[in-house]
Enzyme design. Structure first.
Site, mmCIF file in Angstrom:
data_model
loop_
_atom_site.group_PDB
_atom_site.id
_atom_site.type_symbol
_atom_site.label_atom_id
_atom_site.label_comp_id
_atom_site.label_asym_id
_atom_site.label_seq_id
_atom_site.Cartn_x
_atom_site.Cartn_y
_atom_site.Cartn_z
ATOM 1 N N GLY A 18 0.941 -1.333 -0.002
ATOM 2 C CA GLY A 18 -0.140 0.077 -0.166
ATOM 3 C C GLY A 18 0.841 1.278 0.051
ATOM 4 N N GLN A 37 -2.067 7.422 1.518
ATOM 5 C CA GLN A 37 -1.770 8.623 2.224
ATOM 6 C C GLN A 37 -0.362 8.373 3.237
ATOM 7 O OE1 GLN A 37 -4.210 9.760 5.613
ATOM 8 N NE2 GLN A 37 -3.412 11.746 5.573
ATOM 9 N N TYR A 97 -15.174 -0.964 10.100
ATOM 10 C CA TYR A 97 -13.555 -0.751 10.249
ATOM 11 C C TYR A 97 -13.051 -0.718 11.726
ATOM 12 C CZ TYR A 97 -9.559 2.778 10.094
ATOM 13 O OH TYR A 97 -8.441 3.262 10.052
ATOM 14 N N LYS A 125 -10.290 -3.785 12.995
ATOM 15 C CA LYS A 125 -9.167 -3.191 13.793
ATOM 16 C C LYS A 125 -9.026 -3.860 15.154
ATOM 17 C CE LYS A 125 -7.510 -0.254 10.868
ATOM 18 N NZ LYS A 125 -6.238 -0.481 10.060
ATOM 19 N N ILE A 146 -4.779 11.543 10.451
ATOM 20 C CA ILE A 146 -3.343 11.832 9.889
ATOM 21 C C ILE A 146 -3.521 12.909 9.022
ATOM 22 C CG2 ILE A 146 -1.075 11.144 8.936
ATOM 23 C CD1 ILE A 146 -1.733 8.395 10.105
HETATM 24 C C1 AKB Z 1 -10.605 7.262 9.520
HETATM 25 O O1 AKB Z 1 -10.978 8.323 9.728
HETATM 26 O O2 AKB Z 1 -11.115 6.151 9.067
HETATM 27 C C2 AKB Z 1 -9.098 6.958 9.557
HETATM 28 C C3 AKB Z 1 -8.756 6.511 11.265
HETATM 29 C C4 AKB Z 1 -8.625 7.511 12.341
HETATM 30 O O3 AKB Z 1 -8.458 5.465 11.252
HETATM 31 N N1 AKB Z 1 -8.230 8.359 9.226
#
Ligand code: AKB
Length: 317
Positions: free
Chosen positions: A8, A12, A142, A146, A172
Site C-alpha cells: 500500500g 496517504q 472498520y 481493527k 493523520i
Molecule cells: C479514518 O478516519 O477512518 C482514519 C482513522 C482515524 O483510522 N483516518
C-alpha cells in the site's frame, strides 16, 4: 540493514513512509508494493517496486522471497466511512490482507507493522484520556476489523513469536497524498479549501473532538516502534498514540490565523458524524511514551503553519 516491503505504498501514509524509510535504510532496501494507480510522480524511478494485491498471499510471499524481505509494513486499508458503505471490501482488506501478511511473516520470518486506529474504540469506551487497555466494542466495520487485527497480531506473537507491532493511529494530516473515505479526512480537506480561498463545508459538528497527528510524527511513530527494543515492549498490538485533539472550530480558528477571510460552514455527513461520535475525544498514550519513547513534535499551531506553507508551495506549481 533491514530489507523492507511496504504494502500500500501509494496511499496517504505509504507515499510518505516509503521516502522516509528509503532515506534511513537506503533506496535499494525499501521495496514499494503497489496495487493500483494513481502513482506519485517518479514512483517507478525512485527505487524498487512490486505489484501486490494484499488479498493474494502468493504475491506477498513471492515479493518477500524475491527481495529477501525481513520487515513488512502492511498499509493496505479501507478507511472507516468507506468500510461502512462497502462492508465486504472492509472485511476483506481489513482482515484478509492482515491474515495473509501474518502467515507470510510467520513462514518467512519477517517482522510486521500494521496500523490500528482510534476506530478500534467504540461508544462504551471512556472518551477522555482513553486508557491503553480498556473497553473495545466498536460499532463500525472498520473498528471491528481493527480489533480483530490487534487480537490476531498478538496471537501470532504469543504462539509463533512473529514480531508483530502496531499503533492506534489518530486522524493523520498530510500535504502530499489525500486520504480517502475516512472520518477524520475533514482535517486535511479544510486546508486545501483555505489555501484555494474557497469556503469549506465541514461534515463534522462543532464540539466533536478527535485525536489527530501530523504526518511527520506518524512516520516517526511507525519507524520508532519497529526499531524499539523488544525487551521493553509490554504491549505490542496496539499502542495508543496521539499528538493533538481538536474539534472543527479549533482547527478553523488555527487556519484563520493564516487566512483571516477563510470561511467554514457546517454540512453534516450523518455517517461520518455517527462514526466520530463513537470514537474517543483524546487518548492516553503514556504506555507508548514509557515503553518505546514516543513523543510527538507537532501541536495544532505548528502543524497548521507547516501545512499552510507546504500547500501554498504545491498550489504554485
Ligand atoms: C479514518 O478516519 O477512518 C482514519 C482513522 C482515524 O483510522 N483516518
Amino acid at each position: 540493514m533491514k530489507k523492507i516491503l511496504i504494502i500500500g505504498s501509494t496511499g496517504q501514509i505509504g507515499s510518505e513512509l516509503s521516502a522516509r524509510l528509503r532515506s534511513i535504510y537506503g533506496v535499494e532496501n525499501v521495496v514499494c508494493g503497489y496495487y493500483a494507480p494513481p502513482f506519485p510522480d517518479g514512483f517507478f524511478e525512485a527505487g524498487p517496486t512490486v505489484e501486490i494485491d494484499a488479498l493474494r498471499i502468493e504475491q506477498i510471499a513471492d515479493a518477500v522471497r524475491k527481495f529477501q524481505i525481513d520487515t513488512i509494513y502492511n498499509l493496505a486499508a479501507i478507511l472507516s466511512a468507506t468500510a461502512e458503505k462497502k462492508p465486504q471490501l472492509g472485511w476483506d482488506v481489513g482482515v484478509g490482507s492482515l491474515l495473509n501478511c501474518l502467515d507470510v511473516a510467520r513462514d518467512l520470518k519477517c517482522a510486521l507493522f500494521t496500523p490500528s486506529s482510534i476506530g478500534a474504540f467504540g461508544p462504551n469506551t471512556p472518551k477522555d484520556n482513553t486508557p491503553q487497555d480498556t473497553i473495545q466494542r466498536p460499532n463500525t466495520v472498520y473498528g471491528i476489523t481493527k480489533v480483530i487485527g490487534e487480537l490476531v497480531s498478538d496471537y501470532y506473537y504469543d504462539h509463533w513469536k512473529v514480531d508483530t507491532r502496531s499503533v492506534r493511529f489518530p486522524g493523520i494530516i498530510s500535504s502530499m497524498t489525500l486520504p480517502g473515505g475516512g472520518t477524520t479526512d475533514y482535517a486535511v480537506e479544510i486546508f486545501y479549501k483555505a489555501v484555494k480561498g474557497e469556503i469549506f463545508e465541514c461534515p463534522i459538528k462543532a464540539g466533536t473532538f478527535m485525536d489527530m497527528m501530523y504526518m511527520p510524527d506518524a512516520l516517526n511513530a511507525a519507524i520508532q516502534l519497529m526499531e524499539a527494543d523488544p525487551a521493553k515492549l509490554i504491549h505490542r498490538n496496539s499502542f495508543n498514540i496521539t499528538a493533538m485533539s481538536f474539534d472543527p472550530e479549533m482547527l478553523y480558528h488555527a487556519i484563520k490565523q493564516h487566512y483571516p477571510d477563510f470561511q467554514m460552514v457546517y454540512k453534516i455527513d450523518p455517517l461520518k458524524q455517527h462514526i466520530a461520535d463513537s470514537w474517543p475525544n483524546k487518548l492516553d498514550d503514556s504506555c507508548a511514551r514509557e515503553e518505546w519513547g514516543w513523543k510527538p513534535n507537532y501541536d495544532l499551531e505548528r502543524m497548521t503553519e507547516d501545512m499552510v506553507r507546504k500547500l501554498k508551495m504545491k498550489n504554485k506549481k
